[in-house]
Design a protein around this motif. Structure first.
Motif, mmCIF file in Angstrom:
data_model
loop_
_atom_site.group_PDB
_atom_site.id
_atom_site.type_symbol
_atom_site.label_atom_id
_atom_site.label_comp_id
_atom_site.label_asym_id
_atom_site.label_seq_id
_atom_site.Cartn_x
_atom_site.Cartn_y
_atom_site.Cartn_z
ATOM 1 N N GLY A 125 0.828 -1.207 0.000
ATOM 2 C CA GLY A 125 0.000 0.000 0.000
ATOM 3 C C GLY A 125 0.861 1.255 0.000
ATOM 4 O O GLY A 125 1.839 1.343 0.722
ATOM 5 N N ARG A 126 0.470 2.215 -0.829
ATOM 6 C CA ARG A 126 1.231 3.474 -0.878
ATOM 7 C C ARG A 126 0.375 4.627 -0.402
ATOM 8 O O ARG A 126 0.872 5.734 -0.185
ATOM 9 C CB ARG A 126 1.773 3.739 -2.296
ATOM 10 C CG ARG A 126 0.688 3.883 -3.287
ATOM 11 C CD ARG A 126 1.109 4.097 -4.719
ATOM 12 N NE ARG A 126 -0.105 4.043 -5.512
ATOM 13 C CZ ARG A 126 -0.949 5.061 -5.650
ATOM 14 N NH1 ARG A 126 -0.676 6.234 -5.134
ATOM 15 N NH2 ARG A 126 -2.068 4.918 -6.334
ATOM 16 N N MET A 127 -0.911 4.377 -0.243
ATOM 17 C CA MET A 127 -1.818 5.470 0.127
ATOM 18 C C MET A 127 -2.991 4.874 0.909
ATOM 19 O O MET A 127 -3.561 3.867 0.504
ATOM 20 C CB MET A 127 -2.313 6.112 -1.177
ATOM 21 C CG MET A 127 -3.242 7.237 -1.033
ATOM 22 S SD MET A 127 -3.284 8.102 -2.646
ATOM 23 C CE MET A 127 -4.754 9.035 -2.427
ATOM 24 N N ILE A 128 -3.314 5.489 2.050
ATOM 25 C CA ILE A 128 -4.434 5.014 2.871
ATOM 26 C C ILE A 128 -5.449 6.144 2.979
ATOM 27 O O ILE A 128 -5.082 7.281 3.299
ATOM 28 C CB ILE A 128 -3.959 4.598 4.277
ATOM 29 C CG1 ILE A 128 -2.808 3.588 4.186
ATOM 30 C CG2 ILE A 128 -5.123 4.022 5.078
ATOM 31 C CD1 ILE A 128 -2.183 3.239 5.538
ATOM 32 N N VAL A 129 -6.691 5.813 2.694
ATOM 33 C CA VAL A 129 -7.758 6.816 2.687
ATOM 34 C C VAL A 129 -8.784 6.453 3.760
ATOM 35 O O VAL A 129 -9.139 5.282 3.908
ATOM 36 C CB VAL A 129 -8.457 6.842 1.303
ATOM 37 C CG1 VAL A 129 -9.601 7.850 1.300
ATOM 38 C CG2 VAL A 129 -7.452 7.155 0.198
ATOM 39 N N VAL A 130 -9.211 7.449 4.488
ATOM 40 C CA VAL A 130 -10.282 7.229 5.463
ATOM 41 C C VAL A 130 -11.209 8.447 5.420
ATOM 42 O O VAL A 130 -10.751 9.579 5.311
ATOM 43 C CB VAL A 130 -9.713 6.934 6.874
ATOM 44 C CG1 VAL A 130 -8.896 8.074 7.420
ATOM 45 C CG2 VAL A 130 -10.801 6.549 7.837
ATOM 46 N N GLU A 131 -12.492 8.166 5.436
ATOM 47 C CA GLU A 131 -13.477 9.244 5.335
ATOM 48 C C GLU A 131 -14.246 9.352 6.633
ATOM 49 O O GLU A 131 -14.529 8.343 7.279
ATOM 50 C CB GLU A 131 -14.487 8.917 4.223
ATOM 51 C CG GLU A 131 -13.852 8.830 2.856
ATOM 52 C CD GLU A 131 -14.834 8.325 1.805
ATOM 53 O OE1 GLU A 131 -16.017 8.062 2.143
ATOM 54 O OE2 GLU A 131 -14.411 8.183 0.662
ATOM 55 N N THR A 132 -14.580 10.572 6.990
ATOM 56 C CA THR A 132 -15.458 10.738 8.148
ATOM 57 C C THR A 132 -16.318 11.976 7.968
ATOM 58 O O THR A 132 -16.221 12.675 6.957
ATOM 59 C CB THR A 132 -14.659 10.758 9.465
ATOM 60 O OG1 THR A 132 -15.569 10.561 10.553
ATOM 61 C CG2 THR A 132 -13.902 12.063 9.672
ATOM 62 N N SER A 133 -17.127 12.231 8.949
ATOM 63 C CA SER A 133 -18.040 13.366 8.884
ATOM 64 C C SER A 133 -17.367 14.629 9.436
ATOM 65 O O SER A 133 -16.562 14.563 10.359
ATOM 66 C CB SER A 133 -19.287 13.047 9.709
ATOM 67 O OG SER A 133 -20.009 14.229 9.963
ATOM 68 N N GLY A 134 -17.749 15.748 8.863
ATOM 69 C CA GLY A 134 -17.264 17.041 9.364
ATOM 70 C C GLY A 134 -18.151 17.597 10.468
ATOM 71 O O GLY A 134 -17.936 18.717 10.934
ATOM 72 N N GLY A 135 -19.156 16.847 10.884
ATOM 73 C CA GLY A 135 -20.093 17.329 11.911
ATOM 74 C C GLY A 135 -19.469 17.377 13.292
ATOM 75 O O GLY A 135 -18.451 16.732 13.545
ATOM 76 N N PRO A 136 -20.095 18.144 14.208
ATOM 77 C CA PRO A 136 -19.514 18.324 15.545
ATOM 78 C C PRO A 136 -19.358 17.011 16.323
ATOM 79 O O PRO A 136 -18.410 16.856 17.091
ATOM 80 C CB PRO A 136 -20.499 19.258 16.253
ATOM 81 C CG PRO A 136 -21.634 19.486 15.326
ATOM 82 C CD PRO A 136 -21.299 18.933 13.983
ATOM 83 N N ALA A 137 -20.234 16.044 16.090
ATOM 84 C CA ALA A 137 -20.142 14.783 16.838
ATOM 85 C C ALA A 137 -18.867 14.005 16.504
ATOM 86 O O ALA A 137 -18.458 13.139 17.266
ATOM 87 C CB ALA A 137 -21.368 13.917 16.554
#
Ligand SMILES: CC(C)(COP(=O)(O)OP(=O)(O)OC[C@H]1O[C@@H](n2cnc3c(N)ncnc32)[C@H](O)[C@@H]1OP(=O)(O)O)[C@@H](O)C(=O)NCCC(=O)NCCS
Length: 178
Positions: free
Chosen positions: A123-135
């Motif tokens: 692996g050369r790149m790891i992507v993780v997504e999350t919410s920009g909300g306050p929680a």
């Protein structure tokens, strides 16, 4: 040092180990996901679909699922896999730590474990997504502390006022001479 009530030693990180998930982990992982109180029912359903696929297909499947265990009990879960149609990019699809043990190093152990496996897989790149909300403020801090950088933000993606934030880590990039 006097052991704390959860079996850990004083203020140090508890003795959590990380191993491949097995079917008997399912209920504890489901409970941890629900107890975070962060996810809607449709998100919980998707998480469990991913977990079930990983449990059914094991190392041969797309989803690679790992459990953090404390004294024989599952207390955390991480699932990653190669991003389809890419060369050497991996997604961390889910990470969750049971609320009673959060902020004590378990998430960090799960991430380190996954990153080590991803490195072994080229692996050369790891992507993780999350919410920009306050929680999700704490979740975003957690990724930033693990050297993930915000590289994209889709405004109002999840809901009005809830952006999708895409974090990226390029492990090999740090080894290149500047
Ligand atoms: C995000 C999550 C997986 C992190 O796991 P964790 O076991 O609580 O995290 P750790 O204890 O390993 O913390 C790691 C780092 O985050 C930091 N951190 C912990 N609590 C924090 C807080 N309240 N605010 C800011 N930073 C915090 C710690 O300082 C630690 O950094 P350091 O040890 O390098 O100094 C966990 O909190 C969780 O399950 N959250 C709910 C589910 C979730 O958001 N999942 C991701 C969906 S995209």
């Amino acid at each position: 040092m006097k052991p704390a009530s959860d079996g850990s030693q004083g203020c140090s990180e508890p003795e959590v180990t990380v191993r491949r998930s097995v079917p008997s982990d399912r209920e504890a992982i489901r409970r941890a996901i629900v107890e975070t109180d962060l996810f809607r029912q449709d998100e919980i359903d998707i998480a469990l679909e991913v977990l079930d696929d990983a449990l059914a297909r094991g190392a041969e499947g797309h989803y690679q699922s790992y459990t953090a265990e404390l004294r024989g009990q599952p207390v955390g879960w991480l699932c990653f896999g190669p991003t389809p149609c890419t060369v050497g990019t991996f997604d961390i699809y889910w990470i969750v730590v049971a609320p009673h043990i959060q902020a004590r190093g378990t998430g960090k152990k799960l991430m380190r474990h996954a990153e080590g496996l991803i490195a072994q897989l080229g692996g050369r790149m790891i992507v993780v997504e999350t919410s920009g909300g306050p929680a999700y403020h704490r979740t975003r801090q957690f990724y930033l502390k693990r050297d993930y950088r915000e590289e994209a933000r889709l405004i109002d993606f999840y809901a009005p006022g809830e952006d999708k934030v895409v974090y990226v880590k390029r492990p090999a990039a740090r080894e290149k001479p500047s």
